[in-house]
Design an enzyme around this catalytic site. Structure first.
Site, PDB file in Angstrom:
ATOM      1  N   TYR A 128       0.838  -1.211   0.000  1.00 33.39           N
ATOM      2  CA  TYR A 128       0.000   0.000   0.000  1.00 33.39           C
ATOM      3  C   TYR A 128       0.871   1.259   0.000  1.00 33.39           C
ATOM      4  O   TYR A 128       0.916   2.004  -0.956  1.00 33.39           O
ATOM      5  CB  TYR A 128      -0.901   0.022   1.239  1.00 33.39           C
ATOM      6  CG  TYR A 128      -2.270  -0.578   1.043  1.00 33.39           C
ATOM      7  CD1 TYR A 128      -2.458  -1.664   0.205  1.00 33.39           C
ATOM      8  CD2 TYR A 128      -3.379  -0.073   1.722  1.00 33.39           C
ATOM      9  CE1 TYR A 128      -3.718  -2.233   0.034  1.00 33.39           C
ATOM     10  CE2 TYR A 128      -4.637  -0.627   1.558  1.00 33.39           C
ATOM     11  CZ  TYR A 128      -4.807  -1.711   0.719  1.00 33.39           C
ATOM     12  OH  TYR A 128      -6.048  -2.248   0.566  1.00 33.39           O
ATOM     13  N   GLU A 244      -8.947  -3.690   8.712  1.00 36.10           N
ATOM     14  CA  GLU A 244      -7.695  -3.469   9.421  1.00 36.10           C
ATOM     15  C   GLU A 244      -7.950  -2.726  10.731  1.00 36.10           C
ATOM     16  O   GLU A 244      -7.335  -2.999  11.752  1.00 36.10           O
ATOM     17  CB  GLU A 244      -6.726  -2.667   8.540  1.00 36.10           C
ATOM     18  CG  GLU A 244      -5.334  -2.564   9.146  1.00 36.10           C
ATOM     19  CD  GLU A 244      -4.379  -1.716   8.310  1.00 36.10           C
ATOM     20  OE1 GLU A 244      -4.823  -1.028   7.380  1.00 36.10           O
ATOM     21  OE2 GLU A 244      -3.185  -1.754   8.623  1.00 36.10           O
ATOM     22  N   GLU A 385      -4.064  10.732  13.731  1.00 34.65           N
ATOM     23  CA  GLU A 385      -4.609  11.980  13.193  1.00 34.65           C
ATOM     24  C   GLU A 385      -5.590  11.688  12.063  1.00 34.65           C
ATOM     25  O   GLU A 385      -6.657  12.317  11.978  1.00 34.65           O
ATOM     26  CB  GLU A 385      -3.469  12.874  12.680  1.00 34.65           C
ATOM     27  CG  GLU A 385      -2.593  13.472  13.775  1.00 34.65           C
ATOM     28  CD  GLU A 385      -1.636  12.463  14.411  1.00 34.65           C
ATOM     29  OE1 GLU A 385      -1.427  11.375  13.848  1.00 34.65           O
ATOM     30  OE2 GLU A 385      -1.090  12.776  15.489  1.00 34.65           O
TER      31      GLU A 385
END
Lengths: 398, 380
Positions: A128, A244, A385
């Site tokens: 990824y 995930e 974040e």
């Protein structure tokens, strides 16, 4: 309002405990509990035991070799296996690529790849992130150009966890540069033995080789390795990321780590008394235990709502943030608990078969490396974040 | 596992919510707060008529037989409305202590009235030197004749200014801070020698310090066994902590809603300020604190009526620690998110903020409960 397990769930928990008592190899559990490194062989040995029991692919539909556990059963498994020191399954095959193949793959892909995941023949890794595409994943640049029956792949992936063990990688690649970033991405399954692939280790700050860079140079990938439609890969990628995220809070792991911390603080001495009786240190432990208690109930509330047919949403992102902060705090306290012995970096003591004298506590050596290693928790799986951005988008309407 | 309220509990909560919506506009609350009584006599009466003040009492004593969950449902809505009626003091603490420790005559004398709302109770358990340790009791009760004479001072008795009956702790033996030797007494508001210094509270209600100067009580004023009240007080305080968690969660919900609404409305630099990531993340942090508080409130309610144990103590201390911290966090960050308007008396957010911070000063703050929890820490 009922916070208790049903009789069936309690019976299931007994079954899980009996299995772990009987089948979990003691040497592997000792490594997990002592934060020591696991070899590829350790992972594979445990996976084989799970597969034989039929408990490896716990959330796959039964037709593909799964057991389709309920969210509560899955939770019981996570809690108990963490408590016993069972390794967490390396997620890239069973928990990440498999759900995508099951939902979006062709029949041939399902027949080919799913059994190989269960049997352990394939070890998957995740392609990824790229050097220029981290939190802004959709800006990825690795190119795949169609050439007859193949795609020709060029580019670089990074932070590829345990890629050194893998023989398969699932990749997000750019197949269209003419459209919006998210609309030109495809999802490819690539054999790591294909010519043109190079894997290079990245050594992390704790001295470990856990992550890698993967380079692609004119790598030929058969078109039948495309999952779903060309240019629709972003949809599949996001589907995978929701998988995930659940479980990243690591409540069970934190409980085990807290136990480890308490044992450490019971053995360490400060002012002639066990550190755990020190007023300020015991309050630090108490505070993180309280926060973990609250996070554990929040986790159960999410599980109960999913069990009732709901979707895990913003709450799981909030819990990822909270849970990873708690794990990091526990690691921080463990480091504080060994005082000046946090400083020596004694790698040989991290091996389970080390038979020399321990510099201080037998569990001290991995503590500081573990603390540094787990700074990753608030960065991976969507940084904390980014999780907050997700929550803002999902529920705040800002 | 099921974390939802059942149908009856949901109906109960909806009843309170409707009542609060109808009666408790922000403007009315300010009026109630500034009145001599310090809250709405009419609203209190309606709580009684709807049976809400009877919720926790056993059915045979005119109550509804409600558990910690039911009490929390009521308190959550009172918290959402920022209601200042002395539900916690009169029903949960005063009535609760009489219900737990009283003999049948005492229960008969007081509980019917407390359950219907016609009688108001308050509790004097803390003292100027006691901080949050309720075993630190210096008020003395001397045996005189067949009764007792009380001397001492009880601190910050919320709702004490208008209570018909006060449940006060006093030492019948032992040294200050001994758990042993603490007794509970029923003191009537018109008992001779009882003086009250009444004051408004920063969060909009009223309270008083009680001065007990040779207050002479008959033998029937002793509530429960002489010298054995510490456990009774601790147990009932635990229930009150669970109730207070409900109030805090209700107030935090509204505080978060108000802040979110403001982030959408308020424009600066040409855009709603909620477009700024730094404020979005602060908002998410506030919601995340609220989630933790909700979880601990649920857990607290689940043990509120369980027999006393270290596990119950730990959970209640943890819950009070969490809501104390999350309440203060939401208050401070909410004011900051609002900017200047969050500082004003005329805007309701500020009043939620004040209440939430003061909840941390009731029944022990987060430091107190952290210390308590640490003392109960299990090595394994």
């Amino acid at each position: 309002m009922n916070l208790n397990y049903t009789a069936e769930e309690l019976a299931f928990r007994d079954e899980v405990r009996a299995f772990l008592d009987e089948k979990l190899p003691a040497d592997i559990a000792a490594k997990v509990k002592g934060f020591r490194r696991l070899s590829k062989e350790d992972h594979q040995r445990w996976q084989k035991i799970l597969s034989e029991q039929g408990w490896y692919a716990t959330h796959w539909p039964e037709e593909y070799g799964g057991v389709n556990w309920t969210p509560v059963q899955k939770h019981i498994w996570d809690e108990e296996s963490s408590r016993y020191g069972a390794p967490r399954s390396v997620p890239f095959g069973v928990n990440m690529v498999a759900p995508v193949i099951i939902k979006f793959g062709t029949e041939e892909q399902k027949q080919r790849y799913l059994p190989r995941i269960v049997s352990g023949e394939d070890w998957w890794c995740q392609g990824y992130s790229e050097p220029g595409a981290g939190s802004d994943l959709a800006s990825l640049k690795t190119r795949a150009v169609r050439d007859g029956d193949h795609y020709i792949v060029n580019g670089q992936k990074t932070w590829t966890t345990l890629g050194q063990h893998a023989n398969m990688i699932f990749c997000l690649v750019r197949t269209n540069t003419e459209v919006k970033a998210q609309e030109g991405i495809s999802f490819l399954l690539i054999d790591m033995d294909t010519p043109g692939i190079t894997v290079r280790p990245i050594i992390t700050l704790d001295g470990e080789h856990e992550v890698n860079e993967v380079f692609f140079e004119d790598v030929k990938v058969p078109v039948e390795n495309l999952v779903g439609e060309e240019d629709k890969g972003w949809t599949y990628a996001k589907y995978l990321l929701t998988y995930e995220r659940t479980g990243l809070a690591g409540i069970g792991i934190s409980k085990a780590a807290l136990q480890h911390l308490k044992e450490l603080a019971t053995r360490r001495i400060k002012n002639g008394r066990p550190l755990i009786e020190d007023a300020s240190f015991s309050q630090r432990i108490a505070q993180v235990e309280i926060d973990l208690m609250a996070a554990a109930i929040s986790n159960l509330r999410i599980i109960a709502s999913v069990e009732g047919g709901g979707m895990p949403g913003a709450e799981s992102s909030m819990l990822k943030v909270r849970g990873t902060e708690i794990r990091q705090t526990i690691n921080d306290l463990a480091r504080r608990a060994i005082g000046p012995y946090a400083i020596p970096f004694v790698e040989e003591e991290m091996d389970l078969d080390y038979d020399g004298d321990f510099l201080s506590d037998e569990n001290a050596a991995p503590v500081t490396p573990q603390y540094f290693n787990n700074r990753k928790l608030s960065i991976f799986g969507g940084s904390n974040e980014i999780q907050k951005n997700i929550v803002s988008k999902m529920i705040l309407g800002l | 596992m099921d974390f939802r309220l059942n149908e009856e509990q949901q109906m109960l909560q909806d009843t309170v919510a409707r009542l609060v919506r109808g009666e408790y506009s922000f403007e009315k609350r300010l009026e109630y707060s500034e009145s001599e009584l310090g809250f709405s006599a009419d609203f209190w009466k309606q709580l009684g008529e709807l049976g809400l003040t009877a919720v926790p009492f056993p059915e045979e004593l005119g109550g509804f037989g409600g558990s910690g969950v039911e009490v929390q449902s009521v308190m959550t809505e009172l918290g959402r409305g920022l209601c200042i009626e002395p539900y916690l003091q009169s029903v949960v603490l005063g009535g609760g202590l009489i219900s737990q420790a009283g003999n049948s005559e005492q229960q008969e004398q007081w509980l019917g009235g407390i359950a219907s709302g016609e009688v108001r109770a308050a509790v004097g358990l803390q003292e100027p030197q006691s901080f949050y340790n309720l075993n630190d009791v210096e008020t003395r009760a001397e045996k005189t004749g067949d009764g007792y004479t009380l001397n001492g001072r009880k601190a910050v008795v919320i709702g004490g200014h208008c209570a018909d009956v006060l449940v006060v702790s006093a030492r019948t033996s032992g040294d200050s801070r001994d758990a042993d030797g603490i007794s509970l007494f029923l003191v009537s508001s018109d008992d001779e020698g009882l003086e009250r210094r009444t004051y408004p509270t920063i969060d909009g209600s009223k309270g008083c310090d009680l001065f007990l100067n040779n207050v002479k009580l008959g033998p029937d004023a002793l509530l429960g066994e002489e010298g054995k009240a510490a456990d009774v007080i601790e147990y009932q305080t635990g229930r009150a902590i669970s109730a207070l968690c409900g109030e805090a969660v209700g107030a935090m919900e509204v505080a978060c809603d108000l802040t979110l609404e403001y982030l959408k409305q308020r424009k600066q630099f040409g855009v709603p300020i909620g477009k700024f990531q730094v404020l979005q993340h602060r908002m998410v942090d506030m919601m995340s604190e609220l989630e933790q508080a909700r979880s601990m409130a649920i857990l607290a309610a689940s043990v509120a009526d369980e027999p006393q144990s270290d596990e119950r103590r730990r959970i209640l201390a943890a819950a009070k620690n969490v809501i104390g911290r999350s309440g203060q966090f939401i208050s401070e960050q909410g004011i900051q998110s609002h900017g200047g308007i969050g500082m004003t008396w005329e805007y309701n957010f500020a009043h939620y903020a004040k209440r939430l911070v003061m909840i941390n000063h009731q029944l022990g703050d987060d430091d107190f409960h952290l210390e308590h929890y640490a003392s109960l820490l299990q090595a394994s």
